[in-house]
Design a protein around this motif. Sequence first.
Motif, PDB file in Angstrom:
ATOM      1  N   PRO A   1      -7.222  -0.625  -5.878  1.00 58.51           N
ATOM      2  CA  PRO A   1      -8.288  -0.294  -5.474  1.00 58.51           C
ATOM      3  C   PRO A   1      -8.037   0.521  -4.114  1.00 58.51           C
ATOM      4  CG  PRO A   1      -7.235  -2.693  -5.400  1.00 58.51           C
ATOM      5  CD  PRO A   1      -7.022  -1.732  -5.450  1.00 58.51           C
ATOM      6  N   LEU A   2      -9.177   1.691  -3.678  1.00 59.59           N
ATOM      7  CA  LEU A   2      -8.972   2.953  -3.106  1.00 59.59           C
ATOM      8  C   LEU A   2      -9.616   2.553  -1.601  1.00 59.59           C
ATOM      9  CD1 LEU A   2     -10.424   5.416  -5.180  1.00 59.59           C
ATOM     10  CD2 LEU A   2      -8.010   4.801  -5.004  1.00 59.59           C
ATOM     11  N   ILE A   3      -8.224   2.891  -0.771  1.00 57.28           N
ATOM     12  CA  ILE A   3      -8.775   2.888   0.830  1.00 57.28           C
ATOM     13  C   ILE A   3      -8.554   4.204   1.499  1.00 57.28           C
ATOM     14  CG2 ILE A   3      -7.474   2.075   2.556  1.00 57.28           C
ATOM     15  CD1 ILE A   3      -6.047  -0.104   1.275  1.00 57.28           C
ATOM     16  N   ALA A   4     -10.107   4.526   1.912  1.00 55.28           N
ATOM     17  CA  ALA A   4      -9.815   5.804   2.193  1.00 55.28           C
ATOM     18  C   ALA A   4      -9.534   5.989   3.907  1.00 55.28           C
ATOM     19  CB  ALA A   4     -11.667   5.887   2.077  1.00 55.28           C
ATOM     20  N   ALA A   5      -8.577   7.336   3.720  1.00 57.32           N
ATOM     21  CA  ALA A   5      -8.571   7.945   5.636  1.00 57.32           C
ATOM     22  C   ALA A   5      -8.707   9.395   5.532  1.00 57.32           C
ATOM     23  CB  ALA A   5      -7.365   7.354   5.239  1.00 57.32           C
ATOM     24  N   GLY A   6      -9.014   9.250   6.506  1.00 56.80           N
ATOM     25  CA  GLY A   6      -9.368  10.629   6.995  1.00 56.80           C
ATOM     26  C   GLY A   6     -10.821  11.330   7.655  1.00 56.80           C
ATOM     27  N   GLY A   7     -10.936  10.774   9.092  1.00 56.13           N
ATOM     28  CA  GLY A   7     -12.194  11.723   8.889  1.00 56.13           C
ATOM     29  C   GLY A   7     -13.679  10.376   9.343  1.00 56.13           C
ATOM     30  N   ILE A   8     -12.600   9.030   9.217  1.00 56.11           N
ATOM     31  CA  ILE A   8     -13.942   8.075   9.263  1.00 56.11           C
ATOM     32  C   ILE A   8     -13.643   7.438  11.037  1.00 56.11           C
ATOM     33  CG2 ILE A   8     -14.250   5.918   8.000  1.00 56.11           C
ATOM     34  CD1 ILE A   8     -13.141   7.196   5.830  1.00 56.11           C
TER      35      ILE A   8
ATOM     36  N   PHE B   1       0.790  -1.195  -0.189  1.00 56.51           N
ATOM     37  CA  PHE B   1       0.423   0.112  -0.340  1.00 56.51           C
ATOM     38  C   PHE B   1       0.997   1.035   0.277  1.00 56.51           C
ATOM     39  CE2 PHE B   1      -3.616  -2.214   2.867  1.00 56.51           C
ATOM     40  CZ  PHE B   1      -3.406  -3.130   2.084  1.00 56.51           C
ATOM     41  N   THR B   2      -0.243   2.192  -0.728  1.00 54.89           N
ATOM     42  CA  THR B   2       1.037   3.708  -0.294  1.00 54.89           C
ATOM     43  C   THR B   2      -0.331   4.173   0.214  1.00 54.89           C
ATOM     44  OG1 THR B   2       3.153   3.177  -1.658  1.00 54.89           O
ATOM     45  CG2 THR B   2       2.912   5.398  -1.859  1.00 54.89           C
ATOM     46  N   THR B   3       0.705   5.992   0.956  1.00 47.67           N
ATOM     47  CA  THR B   3      -0.685   6.668   0.508  1.00 47.67           C
ATOM     48  C   THR B   3      -0.771   8.155  -0.327  1.00 47.67           C
ATOM     49  OG1 THR B   3      -0.145   6.743   3.303  1.00 47.67           O
ATOM     50  CG2 THR B   3      -1.105   8.399   1.808  1.00 47.67           C
ATOM     51  N   ALA B   4      -1.579   8.150  -0.669  1.00 46.79           N
ATOM     52  CA  ALA B   4      -2.171   9.414  -1.744  1.00 46.79           C
ATOM     53  C   ALA B   4      -2.833  10.409  -1.553  1.00 46.79           C
ATOM     54  CB  ALA B   4      -1.888   8.885  -2.757  1.00 46.79           C
TER      55      ALA B   4
ATOM     56  N   ILE C   1       2.344  -1.011  -7.175  1.00 47.46           N
ATOM     57  CA  ILE C   1       1.304  -0.470  -5.945  1.00 47.46           C
ATOM     58  C   ILE C   1       0.198  -1.389  -5.885  1.00 47.46           C
ATOM     59  CG2 ILE C   1       1.265   0.229  -3.800  1.00 47.46           C
ATOM     60  CD1 ILE C   1       4.270   0.476  -4.200  1.00 47.46           C
ATOM     61  N   ASP C   2      -0.237  -2.299  -4.967  1.00 46.93           N
ATOM     62  CA  ASP C   2      -1.171  -3.460  -4.923  1.00 46.93           C
ATOM     63  C   ASP C   2      -2.663  -2.318  -4.825  1.00 46.93           C
ATOM     64  OD1 ASP C   2       0.016  -5.596  -5.798  1.00 46.93           O
ATOM     65  OD2 ASP C   2       1.008  -5.494  -3.728  1.00 46.93           O
ATOM     66  N   ALA C   3      -2.399  -0.612  -3.861  1.00 46.26           N
ATOM     67  CA  ALA C   3      -3.008  -0.527  -2.634  1.00 46.26           C
ATOM     68  C   ALA C   3      -3.611   0.806  -2.748  1.00 46.26           C
ATOM     69  CB  ALA C   3      -4.462  -1.665  -2.598  1.00 46.26           C
ATOM     70  N   ILE C   4      -4.486   2.317  -3.249  1.00 46.82           N
ATOM     71  CA  ILE C   4      -3.948   3.441  -2.803  1.00 46.82           C
ATOM     72  C   ILE C   4      -4.823   3.630  -1.473  1.00 46.82           C
ATOM     73  CG2 ILE C   4      -3.725   5.341  -3.378  1.00 46.82           C
ATOM     74  CD1 ILE C   4      -4.130   4.555  -6.519  1.00 46.82           C
ATOM     75  N   VAL C   5      -3.572   4.330  -0.116  1.00 45.21           N
ATOM     76  CA  VAL C   5      -4.413   4.652   0.910  1.00 45.21           C
ATOM     77  C   VAL C   5      -5.405   6.586   0.468  1.00 45.21           C
ATOM     78  CG1 VAL C   5      -4.686   5.364   2.998  1.00 45.21           C
ATOM     79  CG2 VAL C   5      -3.415   3.022   2.331  1.00 45.21           C
ATOM     80  N   ALA C   6      -6.488   6.628   0.224  1.00 43.45           N
ATOM     81  CA  ALA C   6      -6.277   8.021  -0.226  1.00 43.45           C
ATOM     82  C   ALA C   6      -6.898   8.799   1.061  1.00 43.45           C
ATOM     83  CB  ALA C   6      -7.705   7.779  -1.225  1.00 43.45           C
TER      84      ALA C   6
END
Length: 353
Positions: A212-219, A153-156, A170-175
Motif C-alpha cells: 500500500p502507498l501512502i501519499a505525502a507532500g503538498g496534500i 511504515f517507511t518513507t520512500a 515493511i507493511d506500507a510505503i510513505v511515498a
Amino acid sequence: MSHDLLSTLDIRHPIIQAPMAGVSTPALAAAVSEAGGLGSVALGTSTVQQARAAIAAVRDKTSRPFNVNVFAHRPAQADPAREAAWLDWLRPHFARFGAEPPAGLSEIYRSFLDDQPMFDLLLELRPAVVSFHFGLPPQDRIDALKAAGIVLFTTATSLDEAMQIEAAGIDAIVAQGIEAGGHRGIFDPFAPDPALPTFELLEQLRGKVSLPLIAAGGIMDGRHIRTAFYHGAGAVQMGSAFIACPESMAPPHHRALIAQGGELQTEISAVISGRPARGIVNKLFSEVGASGHPPLPDYPIAYDAAKALHAVASAKGSQDYSVNWGGTNFAQARAMPAGALVALLAQEMNETV
C-alpha cells in the motif's frame, strides 16, 4: 484506500497526521486518532524517557491506534575540523547578537540504528504502528517489531528506496514527494535526489511495488486526497495541514507565517540540520545557506549549531533564524481543531466532483 490496510490499522478515514518532530504533540495525535484518522508522535528527537512519556500521554487521551515515528539515519560521525569550520562560518551571524558560537557541537539525538533502549521500549509498549524515516533499521529489528504485531511504515522518495522497503517486509510505503515540508526521507543524502513530485512518485511506484502507498507532500484538502487516490495511493499523510491546529506545538511566529502565507516561499536546504529539509525561507536559507559555505557537519550535529544560533537571536527578539518547516502548500493550512479538520477532510474527500 485498501480495506485491508484500513481494517489492519482500525481507522475510519485514510488520513494520517505526519509525525513532525518539534511540531506534533500527544494531544494532536490523540485528537486525529479519536476523529478516525491515524495520529502520530515523533520520537526521533526523544530520549527513551521522553518517548515513554509521549506514548503514555497519547494513550491517556485515546484508546485508538496511533503511529510512533523514529529516525533510521546513519549515525553521525564527529569531525572536529569540519565542525569548527562550520562554526566559523556562522560566527558573523552570532556576532549580530553580540554572541560567540558554541565552543563545540554534539550529536543532539541518537539514530534508532544506534539506540537499543528505544527498540526495547517499542517492543515493550507495542504501539499500533511504527514508522521509519531516513532509511531502514536492521532486518532483525524489523522482524522483531513485526512479530510483536506492530504495523510498519517507511518513507520512500524513489522507486529504489520503495523496492528496498518492500524487500525488508515493511507493511506500507510513505511515498514522500518533493513538495513535503520538513526533512526529506531520502536514505542516502549524498546520493542524487530524484526530487519527484508526490503524484509522479506514486505513478513510478504503482505496479512496481505491491505494498500500500501512502501519499505525502503538498496534500492539504479533500481534492488533493482524491487526486492522490487517482494516482495509486491508498491513504495520505498530511503534515503542514495540521501545523495550524491549536493542538500542535508550533510557536506563534510559525503560526503567523502560515497566516501570512501567499508571498512567502519554501526551499529545501541541508544547512539547518545537515540533511535536506523544506521550510519557510529566512536568513538560515538565504544567508547561512549562501553559496560558498563550507562542508556541513553530519546530521544532526549541524542542527546543534542552528539551534544555538536561533537561541541567541530569539533572546534578542529576532526570529530571523527560526526553523519553520512547511511544505509548498503550507499557506493552505486551516487553523481549526484537529478533530474538526479530519472530519472536514473526510467530507471533502467524499464530495462528488
